[in-house]
Motif scaffolding. Structure first.
Motif, PDB file in Angstrom:
ATOM      1  N   THR A  90      16.913  13.378 123.014  1.00 43.24           N
ATOM      2  CA  THR A  90      15.922  13.073 124.272  1.00 43.24           C
ATOM      3  C   THR A  90      16.275  13.479 125.688  1.00 43.24           C
ATOM      4  O   THR A  90      17.341  13.207 125.933  1.00 43.24           O
ATOM      5  N   ILE A  93      18.468  11.770 128.783  1.00 44.93           N
ATOM      6  CA  ILE A  93      19.297  11.012 128.294  1.00 44.93           C
ATOM      7  C   ILE A  93      20.691  11.910 128.361  1.00 44.93           C
ATOM      8  O   ILE A  93      20.950  12.453 127.156  1.00 44.93           O
ATOM      9  N   ASP A  95      21.297  14.358 129.597  1.00 47.02           N
ATOM     10  CA  ASP A  95      21.082  15.762 129.681  1.00 47.02           C
ATOM     11  C   ASP A  95      20.228  15.898 130.867  1.00 47.02           C
ATOM     12  O   ASP A  95      19.599  15.016 131.514  1.00 47.02           O
ATOM     13  N   SER A 118      17.275  10.002 119.402  1.00 44.03           N
ATOM     14  CA  SER A 118      18.209   9.968 120.505  1.00 44.03           C
ATOM     15  C   SER A 118      19.325   9.288 119.873  1.00 44.03           C
ATOM     16  O   SER A 118      19.527   8.344 119.270  1.00 44.03           O
ATOM     17  N   ALA A 119      20.512   9.742 120.154  1.00 39.82           N
ATOM     18  CA  ALA A 119      21.821   9.071 119.618  1.00 39.82           C
ATOM     19  C   ALA A 119      22.067   7.748 120.024  1.00 39.82           C
ATOM     20  O   ALA A 119      22.566   7.172 119.147  1.00 39.82           O
ATOM     21  N   TYR A 164      28.599   7.681 125.108  1.00 37.39           N
ATOM     22  CA  TYR A 164      28.666   8.926 124.544  1.00 37.39           C
ATOM     23  C   TYR A 164      30.030   9.650 124.841  1.00 37.39           C
ATOM     24  O   TYR A 164      30.847   9.281 125.859  1.00 37.39           O
ATOM     25  N   LEU A 193      25.731  11.820 113.397  1.00 37.24           N
ATOM     26  CA  LEU A 193      24.307  11.096 112.945  1.00 37.24           C
ATOM     27  C   LEU A 193      23.754  12.090 112.575  1.00 37.24           C
ATOM     28  O   LEU A 193      23.429  12.988 113.017  1.00 37.24           O
ATOM     29  N   PHE A 223      30.260  11.945 118.735  1.00 40.74           N
ATOM     30  CA  PHE A 223      30.573  10.235 118.573  1.00 40.74           C
ATOM     31  C   PHE A 223      29.599   9.559 119.736  1.00 40.74           C
ATOM     32  O   PHE A 223      29.412  10.073 120.841  1.00 40.74           O
TER      33      PHE A 223
HETATM   34  N1  SAM Z   1      20.202  13.855 124.967  1.00 41.07           N
HETATM   35  C1  SAM Z   1      20.945  13.354 123.998  1.00 41.07           C
HETATM   36  C2  SAM Z   1      20.357  12.175 123.109  1.00 41.07           C
HETATM   37  O1  SAM Z   1      19.132  11.918 123.294  1.00 41.07           O
HETATM   38  O2  SAM Z   1      21.024  11.398 122.371  1.00 41.07           O
HETATM   39  C3  SAM Z   1      22.329  13.309 124.247  1.00 41.07           C
HETATM   40  C4  SAM Z   1      22.885  14.570 124.787  1.00 41.07           C
HETATM   41  S1  SAM Z   1      24.496  14.343 125.312  1.00 41.07           S
HETATM   42  C5  SAM Z   1      24.538  15.994 126.169  1.00 41.07           C
HETATM   43  C6  SAM Z   1      25.500  14.643 123.813  1.00 41.07           C
HETATM   44  C7  SAM Z   1      26.184  13.356 123.375  1.00 41.07           C
HETATM   45  O3  SAM Z   1      25.509  12.724 122.323  1.00 41.07           O
HETATM   46  C8  SAM Z   1      27.340  13.803 122.220  1.00 41.07           C
HETATM   47  O4  SAM Z   1      28.535  14.333 123.032  1.00 41.07           O
HETATM   48  C9  SAM Z   1      27.365  12.629 121.435  1.00 41.07           C
HETATM   49  O5  SAM Z   1      28.269  11.803 122.202  1.00 41.07           O
HETATM   50  C10 SAM Z   1      25.982  12.230 121.168  1.00 41.07           C
HETATM   51  N2  SAM Z   1      25.300  12.767 120.127  1.00 41.07           N
HETATM   52  C11 SAM Z   1      24.401  13.548 120.359  1.00 41.07           C
HETATM   53  N3  SAM Z   1      24.175  14.084 118.895  1.00 41.07           N
HETATM   54  C12 SAM Z   1      24.733  13.261 118.039  1.00 41.07           C
HETATM   55  C13 SAM Z   1      25.241  12.908 116.640  1.00 41.07           C
HETATM   56  N4  SAM Z   1      24.455  13.454 115.768  1.00 41.07           N
HETATM   57  N5  SAM Z   1      26.138  12.014 116.202  1.00 41.07           N
HETATM   58  C14 SAM Z   1      26.857  11.172 117.309  1.00 41.07           C
HETATM   59  N6  SAM Z   1      26.535  11.348 118.581  1.00 41.07           N
HETATM   60  C15 SAM Z   1      25.780  12.228 119.170  1.00 41.07           C
END
Ligand code: SAM
Length: 284
Positions: A90, A93, A95, A118-119, A164, A193, A223
């Protein structure tokens, strides 16, 4: 361009690993908009190619968000429909997008979410930790001192804490969580995930840390760390009891031993009690 008075900004969630998690509405929205503002246009173009969408893309990232927002808002004021996407999950978040959303609203442009992955929510849902209340912190600071200070500020929160984290900082972060919040707290680690190597595990902070230090847990991937909130013993009344004990025993023991004894007796993290001892001694 559409012949509407004003356009609209759609905040569109995209998958966090598994492409099948894109929603029907996200696809329809990405098809109908005039323009897609993407964190990384090359990354989003791959997703759009999989969906057979041939859209106009512009970049919107941390370094150009202000100037790009100005142009996008002018276009929306002339009727353009714009979708905001990030690399995964998302937008806004942990981002880019917050500034665009806010300034678009201030300019009278409707902002509409197109929800999806969203993670943070995915991790909470499978964590096995209480989710009736949670506190999402996003990324902790990179520097150890700042990270510890940030954790200290969260020590009394009674909802589940969500972070995160990058694989690079995992061990340092777990060490700080253990030192500042206490190794006895329960935590969950949600890794990769929705992807092939997805794992979600739950254990005491100290045990999770031991597993990583001993190389028993996989350090690669993305993670989310979730840490149980402060326990009932952290309630105001219980902390008053800790203070009463310290007042009672204050002069009988050196600071370190006093903190250890009261921490054990009240099951409150020693660091927290030690700080109270130092405050108390400072007042004397
Ligand atoms: N906008 C994204 C959201 O809605 O979750 C998050 C973006 S942030 C830059 C990226 C971080 O989200 C990663 O470093 C990790 O901590 C978490 N993340 C994103 N995808 C993930 C996944 N598939 N499994 C676990 N953590 C994840």
């Amino acid at each position: 361009m559409h012949l509407m008075e004003t356009g609209c900004l759609f905040v569109v969630a995209t998958p966090i690993g598994n492409l099948a998690d894109i929603t029907q509405r996200a696809i329809e929205t990405l098809r109908k908009v005039d323009l897609i503002a993407a964190e990384d246009t090359r990354h989003s173009r791959k997703l759009l190619a999989c969906l057979a969408i041939n859209a106009r893309l512009v970049s919107l990232h941390d370094h150009n968000e202000r100037s790009r927002a100005k142009t996008l808002i002018e276009q929306m004021q002339h009727g353009a429909l714009v979708a905001l996407v990030s690399d995964a999950g998302t937008p806004t978040i942990s981002d880019p997008g917050y500034y665009l959303v806010r300034t678009a609203q201030d300019a009278g442009i409707p902002v509409s979410p197109v929800p999806g992955a969203s993670a943070v929510v995915a991790a909470l849902s499978a964590s096995g930790l209480p989710v009736n209340r949670f506190y999402f912190h996003g990324f902790l600071p990179d520097r150890a001192a700042a990270r510890r200070e940030a954790l200290q500020h969260l020590a009394d929160i009674r909802g589940t804490l969500v972070f995160y984290e990058s694989s690079r900082r995992m061990i340092a972060c777990l060490q700080d969580v253990s030192d500042v919040l206490g190794g006895e707290r329960e935590m969950a680690v949600a890794r990769e995930l929705t992807k092939v190597h997805e794992t979600v595990s739950r254990n005491r902070v100290s045990a999770v840390l031991d597993d990583y230090l001993a190389g028993r847990s996989e350090l690669r991937g993305e993670f989310v760390l979730l840490v149980a909130g402060a326990q009932e013993v952290d309630r105001d009344g219980d902390m008053r009891q800790v203070q009463m004990l310290l007042d009672e025993l204050g002069d009988s023991l050196p600071a370190g031993r006093l903190a250890s004894a009261v921490s054990r007796a009240m099951s409150v993290p020693r660091k927290r009690v030690y700080r109270m001892v130092l405050d108390m001694k400072g007042r004397q």
